[in-house]
Enzyme design. Structure first.
Site, mmCIF file in Angstrom:
data_model
loop_
_atom_site.group_PDB
_atom_site.id
_atom_site.type_symbol
_atom_site.label_atom_id
_atom_site.label_comp_id
_atom_site.label_asym_id
_atom_site.label_seq_id
_atom_site.Cartn_x
_atom_site.Cartn_y
_atom_site.Cartn_z
ATOM 1 N N SER A 122 -6.761 -3.559 17.327
ATOM 2 C CA SER A 122 -6.793 -3.298 18.771
ATOM 3 C C SER A 122 -5.456 -3.678 19.383
ATOM 4 O O SER A 122 -4.968 -4.787 19.169
ATOM 5 C CB SER A 122 -7.883 -4.138 19.440
ATOM 6 N N GLU A 124 -2.752 -7.410 22.833
ATOM 7 C CA GLU A 124 -3.287 -8.333 21.825
ATOM 8 C C GLU A 124 -2.265 -8.479 20.690
ATOM 9 O O GLU A 124 -2.074 -9.555 20.138
ATOM 10 C CB GLU A 124 -4.624 -7.813 21.268
ATOM 11 N N ARG A 174 -8.788 -14.905 21.740
ATOM 12 C CA ARG A 174 -7.572 -14.499 21.003
ATOM 13 C C ARG A 174 -6.377 -15.425 21.285
ATOM 14 O O ARG A 174 -5.230 -14.981 21.352
ATOM 15 C CB ARG A 174 -7.183 -13.040 21.321
HETATM 16 C C1 LIG Z 1 -7.473 -2.413 10.744
HETATM 17 C C2 LIG Z 1 -7.419 -3.720 11.505
HETATM 18 C C3 LIG Z 1 -8.563 -4.279 12.015
HETATM 19 C C4 LIG Z 1 -8.519 -5.481 12.736
HETATM 20 N N1 LIG Z 1 -9.671 -6.008 13.223
HETATM 21 C C5 LIG Z 1 -9.639 -7.163 13.911
HETATM 22 C C6 LIG Z 1 -10.843 -7.745 14.416
HETATM 23 O O1 LIG Z 1 -11.943 -7.232 14.216
HETATM 24 N N2 LIG Z 1 -10.748 -8.900 15.118
HETATM 25 C C7 LIG Z 1 -9.548 -9.512 15.352
HETATM 26 O O2 LIG Z 1 -9.523 -10.580 15.999
HETATM 27 N N3 LIG Z 1 -8.395 -8.982 14.889
HETATM 28 C C8 LIG Z 1 -8.411 -7.837 14.175
HETATM 29 N N4 LIG Z 1 -7.233 -7.305 13.701
HETATM 30 C C9 LIG Z 1 -5.954 -7.967 14.002
HETATM 31 C C10 LIG Z 1 -5.483 -8.987 12.935
HETATM 32 O O3 LIG Z 1 -6.009 -8.682 11.658
HETATM 33 C C11 LIG Z 1 -5.850 -10.424 13.318
HETATM 34 O O4 LIG Z 1 -5.255 -10.817 14.538
HETATM 35 C C12 LIG Z 1 -5.433 -11.416 12.232
HETATM 36 O O5 LIG Z 1 -5.976 -12.660 12.531
HETATM 37 C C13 LIG Z 1 -3.903 -11.576 12.108
HETATM 38 O O6 LIG Z 1 -3.629 -12.320 10.916
HETATM 39 P P1 LIG Z 1 -2.293 -12.109 10.073
HETATM 40 O O7 LIG Z 1 -2.324 -13.031 8.937
HETATM 41 O O8 LIG Z 1 -2.110 -10.676 9.755
HETATM 42 O O9 LIG Z 1 -1.210 -12.594 11.138
HETATM 43 P P2 LIG Z 1 0.171 -11.894 11.505
HETATM 44 O O10 LIG Z 1 -0.112 -10.578 12.143
HETATM 45 O O11 LIG Z 1 1.079 -11.922 10.357
HETATM 46 O O12 LIG Z 1 0.688 -12.916 12.616
HETATM 47 C C14 LIG Z 1 0.010 -13.037 13.857
HETATM 48 C C15 LIG Z 1 0.524 -14.316 14.529
HETATM 49 O O13 LIG Z 1 0.055 -15.433 13.797
HETATM 50 C C16 LIG Z 1 1.135 -16.273 13.447
HETATM 51 N N5 LIG Z 1 0.822 -16.887 12.152
HETATM 52 C C17 LIG Z 1 0.522 -16.288 10.986
HETATM 53 N N6 LIG Z 1 0.283 -17.202 10.027
HETATM 54 C C18 LIG Z 1 0.441 -18.410 10.609
HETATM 55 C C19 LIG Z 1 0.346 -19.757 10.162
HETATM 56 N N7 LIG Z 1 0.037 -20.061 8.880
HETATM 57 N N8 LIG Z 1 0.586 -20.755 11.049
HETATM 58 C C20 LIG Z 1 0.890 -20.490 12.328
HETATM 59 N N9 LIG Z 1 0.999 -19.244 12.820
HETATM 60 C C21 LIG Z 1 0.788 -18.211 11.969
HETATM 61 C C22 LIG Z 1 2.358 -15.365 13.398
HETATM 62 O O14 LIG Z 1 3.553 -16.100 13.623
HETATM 63 C C23 LIG Z 1 2.055 -14.421 14.557
HETATM 64 O O15 LIG Z 1 2.437 -15.015 15.775
HETATM 65 C C24 LIG Z 1 -7.255 -6.104 12.967
HETATM 66 C C25 LIG Z 1 -6.083 -5.532 12.444
HETATM 67 C C26 LIG Z 1 -6.150 -4.358 11.716
HETATM 68 C C27 LIG Z 1 -4.899 -3.782 11.142
#
Ligand SMILES: Cc1cc2nc3c(=O)[nH]c(=O)nc-3n(C[C@H](O)[C@H](O)[C@H](O)COP(=O)(O)OP(=O)(O)OC[C@H]3O[C@@H](n4cnc5c(N)ncnc54)[C@H](O)[C@@H]3O)c2cc1C
Length: 304
Positions: free
Chosen positions: A227, A297, A177
């Site tokens: 999580s 996380e 992560r």
């Molecule tokens: C129901 C549910 C289930 C999930 N299951 C999982 C799972 O199975 N496994 C898992 O690992 N995670 C899981 N997650 C967590 C989440 O979906 C992941 O961490 C996902 O990768 C976050 O992506 P995001 O686009 O929503 O990022 P955001 O939450 O919008 O941002 C997260 C971070 O990434 C940075 N960021 C976003 N875009 C960019 C970019 N283009 N360049 C640089 N930095 C950037 C942001 O600044 C921030 O620091 C889950 C979440 C939910 C709600």
């Protein structure tokens, strides 16, 4: 404020600039105060302009994806919050494998669908992660034994000065992560992943199995951010939280999910304060009973 809006409008369409925008509309937790300026970014050029503007005006800049790993505090976010709209994709077939390149604003679910439509295997386990490709690379997101690091070949990113650089796999510095992008110095624009030709029906079957698993085990009927805590020494912490008797425990409208103790759900009007107080309580109880320090996380941003 007027001055900044005028400058934003030099390169960005009016409809893509939202002033005092509630972040609860842009996070899966449905929690968070207002961003001063929320901007939908549709090209690398626009992103460069935004970064330069933020620097010249000395205002903070925050990139977000789908907001599925974020908790935004009630005080909101000063300066510019940008969401990437880059979603183009190209597919390059080689002898044994296929390289798929896509804009980092694309959702991982859409990328998985493109893989399925083209009979490509490798993303099945991650298809249900609700983030963007950029967020998934930044977090080295993973599920059911697969992680982004297993498929990523290279990425293009822009730094705060607007310079674009290519990162090979090693330069991503992927760990559990974690990635080189957690310093927020670089914004991911485009990522290339490596997939293999497979049987469409088998790929679809696997995706359905994982989807069923998520529906059964995760509280998807409530707003949440996945999580809350990282694994501890490779082991999920949900069992520890469970054994502390915390299932269903609530502070305000923030509740430890009865379906999955590793999740906190928003029962309706939870505040970031409620969620943070609940997190502190969970950490304290797990430390007392198991002497384990649970690490967050999710990413907490914004002002109190
Ligand atoms: C129901 C549910 C289930 C999930 N299951 C999982 C799972 O199975 N496994 C898992 O690992 N995670 C899981 N997650 C967590 C989440 O979906 C992941 O961490 C996902 O990768 C976050 O992506 P995001 O686009 O929503 O990022 P955001 O939450 O919008 O941002 C997260 C971070 O990434 C940075 N960021 C976003 N875009 C960019 C970019 N283009 N360049 C640089 N930095 C950037 C942001 O600044 C921030 O620091 C889950 C979440 C939910 C709600």
């Amino acid at each position: 404020m007027k001055n900044i809006i005028e400058k934003l409008e030099n390169t960005i369409d009016k409809k893509d600039i939202l002033v005092n925008e509630p972040m609860k509309k842009h996070t899966s937790f449905r929690i968070g105060g207002c961003a001063d300026y929320f901007v939908n970014v549709r090209s690398a050029e626009q992103l460069k302009h935004l970064l330069q503007l933020a620097k010249a005006e000395e205002i903070p800049f925050q990139m977000i994806g789908n907001g599925t790993n974020l908790l935004v505090r009630e005080g909101g976010i000063r300066g510019i919050v940008a969401k990437l709209g880059l979603q183009d994709d190209t597919i390059e077939r080689q002898e044994q494998e296929v390289l798929v390149t896509c804009g980092c604003g694309m959702s991982l679910g859409k990328l998985a669908l493109i893989a399925l439509e083209n009979g490509l295997t490798g993303l099945e386990a991650m298809a249900g992660i609700p983030g963007t490709v950029g967020g998934a690379v930044r977090m080295n997101a993973g599920a059911y034994g697969s992680e982004m690091k297993d498929v990523v070949v290279c990425s293009k990113a822009m730094n705060q000065r607007g310079e674009i650089q290519e990162f090979d796999l090693t330069a991503h510095e992927f760990a559990y992560r974690k990635s080189a992008f957690e310093t927020n110095e670089w914004i991911l624009l485009e990522t290339t992943i490596r997939l293999k030709p497979g049987e469409k029906c088998e790929i679809e079957e696997k995706m359905q199995e994982y989807k069923k698993c998520r529906l059964e085990k995760q509280p998807l009927e409530f707003p949440n951010a996945g999580s809350i805590f990282k694994r501890n020494d490779g082991m999920p912490v949900a069992k520890l939280i469970d054994e502390c008797g915390l299932k269903g425990y609530a502070i305000g409208d923030a509740e430890v999910s009865s379906k999955h103790s590793g999740f906190i759900i928003n029962r309706g009007n939870a505040t970031a304060k409620d969620v943070i107080a609940l997190i502190e309580h969970m950490k304290k109880e797990v430390k007392k009973k198991f002497d384990v320090d649970m690490k967050l996380e999710i990413i907490v941003i914004g002002e109190e």
